[in-house]
Design a protein around this motif. Structure first.
Motif, mmCIF file in Angstrom:
data_model
loop_
_atom_site.group_PDB
_atom_site.id
_atom_site.type_symbol
_atom_site.label_atom_id
_atom_site.label_comp_id
_atom_site.label_asym_id
_atom_site.label_seq_id
_atom_site.Cartn_x
_atom_site.Cartn_y
_atom_site.Cartn_z
ATOM 1 N N UNK A 194 0.603 -1.414 0.233
ATOM 2 C CA UNK A 194 0.117 0.003 -0.007
ATOM 3 C C UNK A 194 0.952 1.218 0.351
ATOM 4 N N UNK A 195 2.045 1.731 0.843
ATOM 5 C CA UNK A 195 2.436 2.537 0.317
ATOM 6 C C UNK A 195 3.738 2.861 -0.159
ATOM 7 N N UNK A 196 3.774 1.350 -0.745
ATOM 8 C CA UNK A 196 5.284 1.286 -1.684
ATOM 9 C C UNK A 196 5.198 2.740 -2.949
ATOM 10 N N UNK A 197 4.224 2.477 -3.378
ATOM 11 C CA UNK A 197 4.001 3.622 -4.655
ATOM 12 C C UNK A 197 3.725 4.942 -4.508
ATOM 13 N N UNK A 198 3.381 5.517 -3.106
ATOM 14 C CA UNK A 198 3.661 6.307 -2.456
ATOM 15 C C UNK A 198 5.054 6.848 -2.041
ATOM 16 N N UNK A 199 5.989 5.955 -1.512
ATOM 17 C CA UNK A 199 7.072 6.219 -1.594
ATOM 18 C C UNK A 199 7.696 5.447 -2.286
ATOM 19 N N UNK A 200 7.847 5.458 -3.604
ATOM 20 C CA UNK A 200 9.042 5.433 -4.724
ATOM 21 C C UNK A 200 8.684 6.642 -5.570
ATOM 22 N N UNK A 201 7.443 7.028 -5.408
ATOM 23 C CA UNK A 201 6.824 8.268 -6.603
ATOM 24 C C UNK A 201 7.683 9.019 -6.278
ATOM 25 N N UNK A 202 7.594 9.643 -4.306
ATOM 26 C CA UNK A 202 8.018 10.939 -4.200
ATOM 27 C C UNK A 202 9.848 11.038 -4.448
ATOM 28 N N UNK A 203 10.064 9.775 -4.228
ATOM 29 C CA UNK A 203 11.465 9.772 -3.608
ATOM 30 C C UNK A 203 11.848 10.091 -5.191
ATOM 31 N N UNK A 204 11.130 9.543 -5.947
ATOM 32 C CA UNK A 204 11.815 10.224 -7.822
ATOM 33 C C UNK A 204 11.347 11.225 -7.918
ATOM 34 N N UNK A 205 9.903 11.829 -7.610
ATOM 35 C CA UNK A 205 10.054 13.244 -8.228
ATOM 36 C C UNK A 205 11.063 14.201 -7.137
ATOM 37 N N UNK A 206 11.560 14.056 -6.244
ATOM 38 C CA UNK A 206 12.534 14.744 -4.894
ATOM 39 C C UNK A 206 14.124 15.017 -6.018
#
Length: 109
Positions: A79-91
């Motif tokens: 559940x948290x995987x996609x938000x973590x990965x997207x926010x990391x790469x957006x940073x």
């Protein structure tokens, strides 16, 4: 104007990355200790910058949490995987854009 806009976007992305990492770290440590240990016992201080946050994101990208036994922990991680990965790469992308703009346009006076 471009300096402050790109800096603002980077700051927002970094805050979102910090929040999603905090949700994973706190949620796994408190509710799914098996997941937290398997992920390498991440801490907020240990994930304090984008370089140090890479191992946790790599763990999530590779879905290594599927190796653990707890189905609830797997569901939490998924559940948290996609938000973590997207926010990391957006940073990462936003900091790159910020520095490119800084090189091209320079810092405002």
């Amino acid at each position: 104007m471009i300096f402050w806009t790109t800096f603002g976007i980077f700051a927002i992305c970094l805050i979102l990355e910090s929040i999603t990492s905090w949700i994973f770290i706190r949620g796994s440590k408190k509710n799914h200790p098996e997941l937290w240990v398997h992920a390498g016992e991440p801490t907020l201080m240990g994930n304090g910058d984008l370089v140090k946050a890479w191992p946790l994101n790599k763990y999530l990208i590779d879905r290594r949490y599927m190796e653990i036994k707890s189905e609830q922990a797997k569901l939490f991680a998924e559940k948290i995987r996609l938000p973590c990965v997207i926010s990391y790469f957006s940073s990462v992308i936003s900091v790159a854009i910020f520095f490119i703009c800084l090189l091209i346009f320079g810092k405002p006076e």
